[in-house]
Each structure stands twice: as structure tokens, then as C-alpha cells.
Design a protein around this motif. Sequence first.
Motif, short mmCIF file in Angstrom:
data_model
loop_
_atom_site.label_atom_id
_atom_site.label_comp_id
_atom_site.label_asym_id
_atom_site.label_seq_id
_atom_site.Cartn_x
_atom_site.Cartn_y
_atom_site.Cartn_z
N PRO A 382 -13.48 0.03 4.17
CA PRO A 382 -15.23 0.93 4.85
C PRO A 382 -14.38 2.01 4.59
O PRO A 382 -14.73 3.02 4.59
N VAL A 383 -12.78 2.22 3.83
CA VAL A 383 -12.42 3.44 3.75
C VAL A 383 -11.88 4.33 2.63
O VAL A 383 -10.76 4.67 2.60
N ASP A 384 -12.57 2.98 1.84
CA ASP A 384 -12.10 3.36 0.50
C ASP A 384 -10.79 3.59 -0.09
O ASP A 384 -10.34 4.55 -1.34
N LEU A 385 -9.54 2.81 -0.11
CA LEU A 385 -9.16 2.37 -0.35
C LEU A 385 -8.69 1.05 -1.71
O LEU A 385 -9.94 0.71 -1.81
N MET A 386 -7.61 1.13 -2.04
CA MET A 386 -7.30 0.08 -2.76
C MET A 386 -6.51 -1.01 -2.32
O MET A 386 -5.35 -0.66 -3.07
N PRO A 387 -7.06 -1.82 -1.44
CA PRO A 387 -5.76 -2.34 -1.09
C PRO A 387 -4.79 -3.05 -1.38
O PRO A 387 -3.19 -3.57 -1.41
N SER A 388 -5.20 -4.04 -2.83
CA SER A 388 -4.65 -4.75 -3.75
C SER A 388 -3.00 -3.95 -4.40
O SER A 388 -2.10 -4.16 -4.48
N PHE A 389 -3.58 -2.82 -4.90
CA PHE A 389 -2.59 -1.05 -5.23
C PHE A 389 -1.83 -1.37 -4.19
O PHE A 389 -0.83 -1.01 -4.46
N ILE A 390 -2.13 -0.99 -3.15
CA ILE A 390 -1.33 -0.57 -2.24
C ILE A 390 -0.36 -1.89 -1.48
O ILE A 390 1.04 -1.62 -1.62
N MET A 391 -0.77 -2.44 -2.01
CA MET A 391 0.10 -3.81 -1.43
C MET A 391 1.26 -4.12 -2.52
O MET A 391 2.46 -4.55 -1.98
N LYS A 392 0.57 -3.87 -3.61
CA LYS A 392 1.59 -4.09 -4.60
C LYS A 392 2.73 -3.28 -5.04
O LYS A 392 4.49 -3.41 -4.83
N HIS A 395 4.60 -4.09 -1.91
CA HIS A 395 6.42 -5.34 -2.63
C HIS A 395 7.06 -4.67 -3.51
O HIS A 395 8.39 -5.28 -3.73
N GLY A 396 6.45 -3.58 -3.75
CA GLY A 396 8.42 -2.45 -4.96
C GLY A 396 9.21 -1.87 -4.16
O GLY A 396 9.70 -1.57 -4.44
N ASP A 397 9.26 -1.58 -2.88
CA ASP A 397 9.55 -0.94 -2.14
C ASP A 397 8.93 0.92 -1.94
O ASP A 397 10.15 1.59 -2.23
N ASP A 398 8.09 0.95 -2.40
CA ASP A 398 7.88 2.26 -2.55
C ASP A 398 6.57 2.53 -2.07
O ASP A 398 5.50 2.31 -2.22
N ILE A 399 7.57 3.45 -0.46
CA ILE A 399 6.13 3.27 0.63
C ILE A 399 5.65 4.65 -0.28
O ILE A 399 4.71 5.09 0.88
N GLU A 400 6.48 5.73 -0.72
CA GLU A 400 5.40 6.48 -1.78
C GLU A 400 4.66 6.72 -2.38
O GLU A 400 3.24 7.50 -1.61
N GLU A 401 4.49 5.66 -2.97
CA GLU A 401 3.40 5.74 -3.56
C GLU A 401 2.01 4.64 -2.70
O GLU A 401 0.93 5.02 -2.96
N ALA A 402 2.68 4.44 -1.50
CA ALA A 402 1.73 3.19 -0.93
C ALA A 402 0.79 4.58 -0.23
O ALA A 402 -0.48 4.35 0.13
N GLN A 404 1.05 7.74 -1.35
CA GLN A 404 -0.49 8.76 -1.61
C GLN A 404 -1.54 8.04 -2.27
O GLN A 404 -2.60 8.61 -2.38
N LEU A 405 -1.69 6.02 -1.76
CA LEU A 405 -2.92 5.63 -2.53
C LEU A 405 -3.25 5.46 -0.68
O LEU A 405 -4.67 4.94 -0.77
N GLY A 406 -3.21 6.11 0.06
CA GLY A 406 -3.73 6.11 0.97
C GLY A 406 -3.17 5.46 2.13
O GLY A 406 -4.19 4.71 2.98
N LEU A 407 -2.43 4.30 2.00
CA LEU A 407 -2.16 3.41 3.25
C LEU A 407 -2.65 3.88 4.35
O LEU A 407 -2.95 2.81 5.18
N LEU A 408 -1.98 4.83 5.11
CA LEU A 408 -2.10 5.45 6.67
C LEU A 408 -3.74 5.37 6.82
O LEU A 408 -3.72 5.96 8.19
N ASP A 409 -4.49 5.55 6.14
CA ASP A 409 -6.09 5.72 6.70
C ASP A 409 -6.45 3.80 6.32
O ASP A 409 -7.31 3.98 7.10
#
Length: 443
Positions: A382-392, A395-402, A404-409
Motif C-alpha cells: 500500500p505504500v509502493d515499496l519493493m519489499p523483496s529488494f529491501i529484504m535483499k 540480508h546484505g547488511d546494507d541498511i543505507e540501501e534499505a 533509500q528503498l523506503g524501509l521506514l515507510d
Amino acid sequence: MEKIAPSKGFKLKLAGMPDTSVIRLSRPATVGVSALDIPHIRPKLLVKEKQAVKTGTPLFHDKRDPDIRYVSPGTGPVKQIRFGPRRRLVEVVIALDGMDDFVEFDPVSPADLNSLSDPDLTDRLKQGGMWQTLRQLPSRDTADSRSTPPLIIVCLNGNDLFSPHPGRVLEDKIKPFEFGLAILQRFSDRVIVAARKSSMDRLEPVRHRITHQVADIYPAWDPGAILYHIKTKAEENQAWYIHVEGLIRMAQFLETGRYPVETLVTVTKGKDKKPHMITRLGAPVRLLAGNFSPESVITTGQLNGRKVDPDTHLGFFETTLNILPDAPDDEMFGFLRPGLNKPTVSKTFLSCLVNKEVQLDGTLHGEERACINCGYCETICPVDLMPSFIMKALHGDDIEEALQLGLLDCCRCGLCSFTCPSKIELTQILSLGMDTHHKDKQG
């Protein structure tokens, strides 16, 4: 009144919509204050077993802010203090006496509200066990009393599809509701009141207070989803929110000087049309659930919420119990069946052609597999995220990318996990990422 109509979300019909009639349950033998549904707190116990407590006596506080107290919803001796793994506090159980004896606070009438300073108002809500009803996005932690919220969202509908109808919650409580809104305006100049479109027929007495009407697409009425669709600047990500039950209790506490102990709950059980029930805060789950199969799973949300032990008590924020059948994962010759009664988002089953109610259960119907980048989680988020990309990224411990992909939304609605054909618990993974980030920021 502004209308919010997201194009994505959950649109299936589910069986079990509670009847809007109301019954009052008998007084329970015990009540409990559960610590499991309260995010991020570090509880410190303030009582011992067998200690007598009044209604409103602090049972534990948050070590991060000892002034924020969680108080007893009943009078009697502390019957049990339950701990989980690593001695994590599960709940404090009170054996109720025949009559309530309240901890008394100085009452504040609506006319006297403006004579109370902001620090005094905040301190009174903390001491009375009411401050934690205010929560802050995006972490959904207890609102930070040192900050000024850019806006406060009042949610008239709960987090579940079958939460109590706001028309029933507000029945005979219009004055506390109005007083509650006046209290919120002491903390922010912008107070938003949001309701589901299908709820509006019973909300005529407060219609003039509703600023936003949201579509009947789950979870359009979630505060995170509402904020995503109305925010115009980054600062608004730190908005506060409160559900209508908490707002009314906050106002009742200030006006009477006593901790309010009643709540309205719903129980969803198969295709039963169970009524709304008035009961005690922290009532026993077994009292509310009634008879159910031992293979059942009890949750506080059809698509999100926590799994509940039937021998515990209802949580601080919880107003809904869902009793779901725990069917076996493997279904004999399931691949040959057309699936006329199965919920489906991807149109895998013939039930997508029939407009009728379907029943969820508590199983995965398969085992976890690798992500196949099908994109179903994106098409329903409902908030236009790409959950599978955030998950990856997580998993890669790249919180900055997560981030940027909108994790906090992420509003933790559970739809990405529900629709994932690879049975990946995406909501759990994203929630853990958000909680870890929040914990790291706190230091």
C-alpha cells in the motif's frame, strides 16, 4: 473532508465480520497487563507477587523514561508475574477483588485544560498510565515527549480488518472524544481524524471532526499508510498517532482522575457472527475466545498482529482476537483441486471468479523457497515499496540501501508476506530491520 483512495492493498472478502450489537461480559477473575505488544520498551517491575494493588497502581515502568508507567486495570493481589525467554517480562496478572479501589488523581475538566501547563499535562498522563497511548512514526515507539509532533493522526478504525466499529466505540462517548481532541491540540496545531468509508454511516455525530475519509482497502486506515499519502515534507515522518479507544480513555482519565478500565473488543471465529463485547482491560483470552479447537491459532490480526497464548491476557493496545484454524500444511491432492474456497491475490484459484467470503487459516500452505522476483509483493504494497529488494539489502547488511528503498515507510500490514508465493516472511524481515535501525539510533 479529504478522501484517500490508494490503488494497492487487500480487497478480498473475509468471513467473520463481527455483528455490531454489543453485549457486556461478566467480571473476569483475573486481569493482566501484557508487555508483549508494547514495542521497544525496557520494562522494570515495580511490584512483587502477592502484593496488593489498587486500580491505577504502577506495575512496571519503561527504563528509558521511568515516568512512563503501566498501571493495574484492577484491584487485588498480584497473582503471577510471568517471564519468557531471557527473563523477558510477559505479563503481570492481578486476581480481582470484589470492588475497585482506585488510585486517585486530581481531575481536570475541559474548562480547566488550558490552565494546565504542557509539562504538567504530560507528567499527569505519564503518571496515570496514559502517555503510551500516543505513539510515534515510523518506529511506532512511545511518543517522544521532548519533541513537538508535526501532526497527530487519530485513527477511528483499528489495525485489523475486524477491529471494533468506531460507531460503537464512540457511542455515548462523544464528549470524551471532543475533550481528547482538545488535549491533542495542546501538542500539535495539526490533528487529523481518519475513518474508513464503510464506517461513516454510524459516525454522523462526529462527522464534522473527520478530516480524512479512506477507502475500504486494507490497510488504508493504518496511520503509516495515511501519512504516506498526505505527507509533503520529511519532517512529517515523525508524526504521532493514537487510536480512538486510547483517545477516549485519555480524556476519561483526565476528567475523572481515575484509570478507565473498560474496553470494547471483537472476536472473529470462522463464519460466526459474534457481537462486540464490553469487558475489562487486560481480560483473559479464554474468557473472550470461548470454546475453540485446540488446533486453532489465536492472533490479534488476520494479516498482522501477534500470536496469542490462550492462557494469557489481552494486550495494552489490542481490541481484536482472531481464532484461525491451523490446517495441515500438506493437502492431499491439493494441486488437483480448483480452490473454490481459497483466498487468492494472484488469481491462482477459481475463487478469484466468485465474489464470496473466504476464510484464512494459520498455515503457510507450503515451505519457504528462494525469492523468484515475481513482484507480487510490489503489486500489493500500500505504500509502493519493493519489499523483496529491501529484504535483499537487509540480508546484505546494507541498511543505507534499505533506507533509500523506503524501509521506514513500511506499515507492517503483512500483505507482502501473505501474497509471497515463496512463503518468505517479508513483513517480519522488514520489521526487524526497522526495529534494529531504531535501536541503533537510540544508542
